[in-house]
Design a protein around this motif. Structure first.
Motif, PDB file in Angstrom:
ATOM      1  N   VAL A  70       0.807  -1.271   0.126  1.00 35.97           N
ATOM      2  CA  VAL A  70       0.160   0.391  -0.209  1.00 35.97           C
ATOM      3  C   VAL A  70       1.008   1.291   0.423  1.00 35.97           C
ATOM      4  O   VAL A  70       0.779   2.115  -0.762  1.00 35.97           O
ATOM      5  N   ASP A  71       1.547   1.418   0.888  1.00 35.00           N
ATOM      6  CA  ASP A  71       3.054   2.310   0.732  1.00 35.00           C
ATOM      7  C   ASP A  71       3.573   3.121  -1.379  1.00 35.00           C
ATOM      8  O   ASP A  71       3.307   3.880  -1.153  1.00 35.00           O
ATOM      9  N   LEU A  72       3.873   1.676  -1.328  1.00 31.59           N
ATOM     10  CA  LEU A  72       4.336   1.678  -2.766  1.00 31.59           C
ATOM     11  C   LEU A  72       2.995   2.544  -3.688  1.00 31.59           C
ATOM     12  O   LEU A  72       3.722   2.886  -4.533  1.00 31.59           O
ATOM     13  N   MET A  73       2.135   1.843  -3.665  1.00 34.15           N
ATOM     14  CA  MET A  73       1.059   2.639  -4.442  1.00 34.15           C
ATOM     15  C   MET A  73       0.707   3.753  -4.353  1.00 34.15           C
ATOM     16  O   MET A  73       0.722   4.728  -4.885  1.00 34.15           O
ATOM     17  N   LEU A  74       0.786   4.504  -2.938  1.00 31.95           N
ATOM     18  CA  LEU A  74       0.670   5.768  -2.741  1.00 31.95           C
ATOM     19  C   LEU A  74       1.455   6.744  -2.946  1.00 31.95           C
ATOM     20  O   LEU A  74       1.490   6.890  -3.397  1.00 31.95           O
ATOM     21  N   PHE A  75       3.053   6.321  -2.738  1.00 35.22           N
ATOM     22  CA  PHE A  75       4.118   6.202  -4.115  1.00 35.22           C
ATOM     23  C   PHE A  75       4.010   6.291  -4.984  1.00 35.22           C
ATOM     24  O   PHE A  75       4.139   8.049  -5.855  1.00 35.22           O
ATOM     25  N   SER A  76       3.235   5.611  -5.906  1.00 36.37           N
ATOM     26  CA  SER A  76       3.530   5.557  -6.759  1.00 36.37           C
ATOM     27  C   SER A  76       2.731   7.038  -7.439  1.00 36.37           C
ATOM     28  O   SER A  76       2.739   7.462  -8.918  1.00 36.37           O
ATOM     29  N   ARG A  77       1.065   6.299  -7.112  1.00 39.13           N
ATOM     30  CA  ARG A  77       0.244   7.679  -7.173  1.00 39.13           C
ATOM     31  C   ARG A  77       0.557   9.166  -6.920  1.00 39.13           C
ATOM     32  O   ARG A  77       0.153   9.932  -7.848  1.00 39.13           O
ATOM     33  N   GLN A  78       0.937   9.154  -5.554  1.00 41.26           N
ATOM     34  CA  GLN A  78       1.503  10.319  -5.754  1.00 41.26           C
ATOM     35  C   GLN A  78       2.029  10.693  -6.205  1.00 41.26           C
ATOM     36  O   GLN A  78       2.825  12.553  -7.039  1.00 41.26           O
ATOM     37  N   MET A  79       3.569  10.472  -7.424  1.00 40.30           N
ATOM     38  CA  MET A  79       4.373  11.207  -7.888  1.00 40.30           C
ATOM     39  C   MET A  79       4.086  10.964  -9.325  1.00 40.30           C
ATOM     40  O   MET A  79       4.358  11.887  -9.861  1.00 40.30           O
ATOM     41  N   TYR A  80       3.048  10.055 -10.218  1.00 43.20           N
ATOM     42  CA  TYR A  80       2.060   9.985 -11.181  1.00 43.20           C
ATOM     43  C   TYR A  80       1.364  12.266 -11.345  1.00 43.20           C
ATOM     44  O   TYR A  80       1.223  12.640 -11.669  1.00 43.20           O
ATOM     45  N   THR A  81       0.804  12.033  -9.281  1.00 44.57           N
ATOM     46  CA  THR A  81      -0.178  13.253  -9.362  1.00 44.57           C
ATOM     47  C   THR A  81       0.832  14.779  -9.994  1.00 44.57           C
ATOM     48  O   THR A  81       0.176  15.923 -10.232  1.00 44.57           O
ATOM     49  N   LEU A  82       2.280  15.017  -8.870  1.00 41.88           N
ATOM     50  CA  LEU A  82       3.563  15.516  -8.515  1.00 41.88           C
ATOM     51  C   LEU A  82       3.667  15.739  -9.977  1.00 41.88           C
ATOM     52  O   LEU A  82       3.431  17.142 -10.252  1.00 41.88           O
ATOM     53  N   LEU A  83       3.964  14.498 -10.550  1.00 42.49           N
ATOM     54  CA  LEU A  83       4.655  15.047 -12.506  1.00 42.49           C
ATOM     55  C   LEU A  83       4.104  15.833 -13.035  1.00 42.49           C
ATOM     56  O   LEU A  83       4.158  16.556 -13.955  1.00 42.49           O
TER      57      LEU A  83
END
Length: 411
Positions: A70-83
Motif C-alpha cells: 500500500v505504501d508503494l501504491m501511494l508513492f506511485s500515485r503521488q508521484m504521478y499526481t505531482l509530475l
C-alpha cells in the motif's frame, strides 16, 4: 552497472561535478550531453553508496517499519499526481519525503533524492533498493525515462500494484481452506506414522501371520520415519536451501522460470500475468514513439521472467533482421492464437500500441477469472489426493485386520 565521477559545465558555463552510472565513459558522456552538460573529465568511481544502501536495506527490512504494498501504491500515485501537475522531480521527492508517515519509506526517498542530485537517473536510483522496487518497477520507470512519459508510467505502476494487491488477496482467500486441509492431513500422517502404525505393527507381529504388501510398505515407511526422522528433517532443510541457491544462479533461474509457467493451475496465472506486463509495457513504449526494436529491448527487462525475456529478445533479433512482428510473435510460441490475431490486425493497421493495450487488458481479465475460480480448480485435486491417502491407509491397516478376523472365525 559501473559508476563514474564526472566534471562538466552547464549551459551557463558553470563548473559542476557529480556521479553517474553507465556502461562506459562514452555512455556517461552521451547522457550528460543529453541533459545539456558538456563533459570535461569522466573517470571511474567506486559505487561507495551501494554498500551503504544495501546495508540500510537489510537493517530496514529486519528492524525498521516494513514498507507495505500500500505504501508503494501511494508513492506511485503521488508521484504521478505531482509530475502531471508539472512539479520537478526533485521537488516532488522533497515534498513526499516530508509528507510520508512511514520512516523507512522516508529514508528511501531521501536516498533517491541524494542519488538524483549526484547525477543518477531515477531508474538507477531505484535500483539501489532491490528489496523494495522490483525489476518490473525499475524497468517500467526506465521505459518512462526514455520515452518522456514518466508520469504516465507511475499511473500504470499504481494500477498494476492495485491489481496485484487485489489478486494476492483473492489468492490468499482461495488458498486458505486448501492449505488448512493439507496442513491437517500432513499432521495426521505424521501422527499415524509415529503412533498408530507402530501400535498396529506390534499387533500384527503377535499373530505371526503373513501381511499384505501394502501393510508391509506402511510398516517399513513408519519404521524408517521413527528411526531416521532427524536425517529426514535435515535432508528437507538442505534441499530447501539448495533449491534457493540454485534459483539464484542464471541457469537455475532460467530453468525455474520456464518450469513454473508449466505448473498445474498456478502456471497459467503466472504466465498470463507476466504477458500482461509485457503487452502493457510495449504499448506504452510504442505510444511514445519508440521503435519496435528498442521497445522490445526495454520491455524484455520488465517481464521479470528469464525464460520469457529470452523469447522476447529472440523476437527483437528477428525484427532487426527484417521479419514482421506477427511472424516473430508466432515463432516465440508464448502467445495464444487470439492474441496473435490481434497483433496481426495492429501491425496491418498501424495501431499496434492500441492492440497491445487490448492484449494486456485481455490477459488481465483472464488472470482475474482464473483467480476467481482458483478454489473450484483446486478442490477436485484435493479430493482425489485425500481419497488416495485414505485408500492407502485403509488397505494397509484395515485389510490385515479383516484377514485376521476371518482366520479367527474359522477356528
Amino acid at each position: 552497472m559501473p559508476s563514474f565521477a564526472y566534471t562538466g559545465r552547464d549551459p551557463r558555463g558553470e563548473l559542476i561535478q557529480g556521479r553517474m552510472e553507465g556502461a562506459d565513459s562514452g555512455a556517461v558522456a552521451d547522457q550528460l550531453l543529453n541533459t545539456g552538460i558538456t563533459p570535461v573529465d569522466i573517470k571511474p568511481s567506486p559505487a561507495a553508496g551501494a554498500p551503504a544502501a544495501a546495508v540500510s536495506g537489510v537493517l530496514r527490512k529486519r528492524f525498521g517499519q516494513p514498507i507495505t504494498l500500500v505504501d508503494l501504491m501511494l508513492f506511485s500515485r503521488q508521484m504521478y499526481t505531482l509530475l502531471k501537475a508539472g512539479v520537478p522531480i526533485m521537488r516532488a521527492l522533497a515534498g513526499l519525503e516530508e509528507s510520508v508517515i512511514n520512516p523507512s519509506l522516508k529514508t528511501v526517498i531521501a536516498d533517491l533524492r541524494k542519488s538524483l542530485d549526484s547525477g543518477r537517473e531515477l531508474s538507477a536510483a531505484l535500483r539501489r533498493h532491490p528489496d523494495l522496487f522490483s525489476s518490473f518497477y525499475i524497468g517500467l520507470v526506465r521505459v518512462g525515462e526514455s520515452t518522456g512519459m514518466l508520469e504516465t508510467v507511475f499511473l500504470r505502476l499504481y494500477e498494476h500494484l492495485e491489481f496485484e494487491k487485489e489478486i494476492r488477496e483473492r489468492i490468499k482467500s482461495a488458498m486458505r481452506y486448501p492449505m488448512f486441509v493439507v496442513a491437517a492431513m500432513v499432521i495426521a500422517l505424521i501422527v499415524i506414522n509415529i503412533v498408530v502404525i507402530p501400535a498396529f505393527a506390534k499387533l500384527f507381529h503377535g499373530f505371526n501371520a503373513p501381511l499384505p504388501l501394502m501393510t508391509r510398505i506402511l510398516i517399513g515407511a513408519s519404521d524408517f520415519t521413527v528411526q531416521f526422522w532427524p536425517v529426514i528433517v535435515a535432508a528437507v532443510a538442505l534441499a530447501a536451501v539448495g533449491f534457493r541457491m540454485w534459483k539464484k544462479t542464471p541457469r537455475g533461474k532460467y530453468a525455474w522460470d520456464k518450469l513454473k509457467l508449466k505448473l498445474p493451475i498456478a502456471g497459467k496465472i503466472m504466465n498470463k500475468a507476466t504477458l500482461a506486463r509485457f503487452a502493457r509495457s510495449l504499448a506504452l513504449s510504442l505510444r511514445s514513439g519508440v521503435p519496435v526494436v528498442q521497445g522490445l529491448t526495454s520491455v524484455a527487462a520488465v517481464v521479470d521472467n528469464d525464460y520469457l525475456a529470452a523469447r522476447i529478445e529472440g523476437m527483437r533479433e528477428s525484427v532487426e533482421r527484417g521479419e514482421s512482428v506477427l511472424r516473430t510473435a508466432a515463432d516465440a510460441g508464448i502467445f495464444t492464437p487470439v492474441v496473435l490475431q490481434m497483433i496481426a490486425v495492429g501491425a496491418e493497421t498501424g495501431e499496434l500500441d492500441e492492440l497491445m493495450l487490448e492484449v494486456a487488458q485481455l490477459y488481465e481479465r483472464e488472470v482475474d477469472y482464473e483467480v476467481k475460480t482458483l478454489a473450484a480448480q483446486i478442490e477436485p485435486v484435493l479430493i482425489v489426493f485425500l481419497g488416495v491417502i485414505v485408500l492407502i491407509l485403509a488397505l494397509g491397516v484395515f485389510l490385515p485386520i479383516w484377514d485376521l478376523s476371518r482366520v479367527a472365525l474359522r477356528r
